[in-house]
Design a protein around this motif. Structure first.
Motif, PDB file in Angstrom:
ATOM      1  N   VAL A 196       4.305  -6.197  11.490  1.00 25.12           N
ATOM      2  CA  VAL A 196       3.705  -4.868  11.634  1.00 25.12           C
ATOM      3  C   VAL A 196       2.982  -4.526  10.335  1.00 25.12           C
ATOM      4  CG1 VAL A 196       4.281  -2.410  11.757  1.00 25.12           C
ATOM      5  CG2 VAL A 196       5.336  -4.027  13.353  1.00 25.12           C
ATOM      6  N   ASP A 197       1.753  -4.057  10.460  1.00 24.84           N
ATOM      7  CA  ASP A 197       0.963  -3.636   9.298  1.00 24.84           C
ATOM      8  C   ASP A 197       0.877  -2.116   9.327  1.00 24.84           C
ATOM      9  OD1 ASP A 197      -0.801  -3.221   7.239  1.00 24.84           O
ATOM     10  OD2 ASP A 197      -2.322  -4.625   7.974  1.00 24.84           O
TER      11      ASP A 197
ATOM     12  N   ASN B 120       0.028  -3.166  16.497  1.00 29.15           N
ATOM     13  CA  ASN B 120      -0.579  -2.322  15.476  1.00 29.15           C
ATOM     14  C   ASN B 120      -1.485  -1.255  16.097  1.00 29.15           C
ATOM     15  OD1 ASN B 120       0.655  -3.345  13.080  1.00 29.15           O
ATOM     16  ND2 ASN B 120      -0.564  -5.184  13.334  1.00 29.15           N
TER      17      ASN B 120
ATOM     18  N   ALA C 284      -2.186   0.462  10.267  1.00 30.02           N
ATOM     19  CA  ALA C 284      -2.054   1.312  11.453  1.00 30.02           C
ATOM     20  C   ALA C 284      -2.170   2.778  11.054  1.00 30.02           C
ATOM     21  CB  ALA C 284      -0.716   1.046  12.148  1.00 30.02           C
TER      22      ALA C 284
END
Length: 157
Positions: free
Chosen positions: A105-106, A55, A110
């Motif tokens: 994944v954020d 991230n 990010a």
């Protein structure tokens, strides 16, 4: 989760599975002097660190892609491009080591972080932060694609 996940196949998935197995062993009260819960927590943290690193790489990629897209300045474009290449390589390598991280994944987080970094840097170019998008205009595949670059809003290359 499959307990046969290999360390070399998917490090993140392996850390999460090993932590689960250690906690399960602790509940079975095996007669050993191992601090099972803390060992499990440390292994789990190793996986979380990789997730945070992905991230962080994405935030830096987003920061510099936004600068490349929105800045009217011709310099330091080459430095931003270099940073994007480096961060992309690091993110791609991390995802190759731990494919399951892709599901963690954020991108909104990010983007918020990367947009904030870009806003700070673009202020000196007199780019109003309101000119930047409020949601990530880039998909994960674009962020990781070494050949993809946004078009500059001021016709710079």
């Amino acid at each position: 989760m499959d307990s046969r996940i290999g360390y070399d196949d998917d490090f993140y998935a392996w850390t999460q599975e090993q932590a689960r197995l250690l906690r399960e062993a602790a509940r079975e009260r095996l007669n050993t002097p191992i601090d099972w819960d803390h060992v499990a927590e440390e292994i789990e943290d190793m996986g979380r660190n990789d997730r945070r690193a992905i991230n962080s790489h994405l935030a830096r990629i987003i920061e510099h892609l936004l600068k490349l897209e929105f800045s009217p300045a011709s310099d330091p474009r080459s430095g931003w491009r270099k940073s994007v290449r480096e961060q992309r390589a690091a993110a791609v390598d991390a995802l190759a080591d731990s494919p399951s991280l892709k599901g963690h994944v954020d991108l909104p987080s990010a983007f918020r972080r990367g947009r904030g970094f870009a806003t700070d840097g673009l202020g000196q170019d007199r780019v109003d932060e309101h000119a930047l998008p409020s949601e990530c205009p880039y998909g994960l595949d674009q962020l990781l694609d070494e050949d993809w670059w946004p078009v500059n809003r001021h016709d710079l290359v």
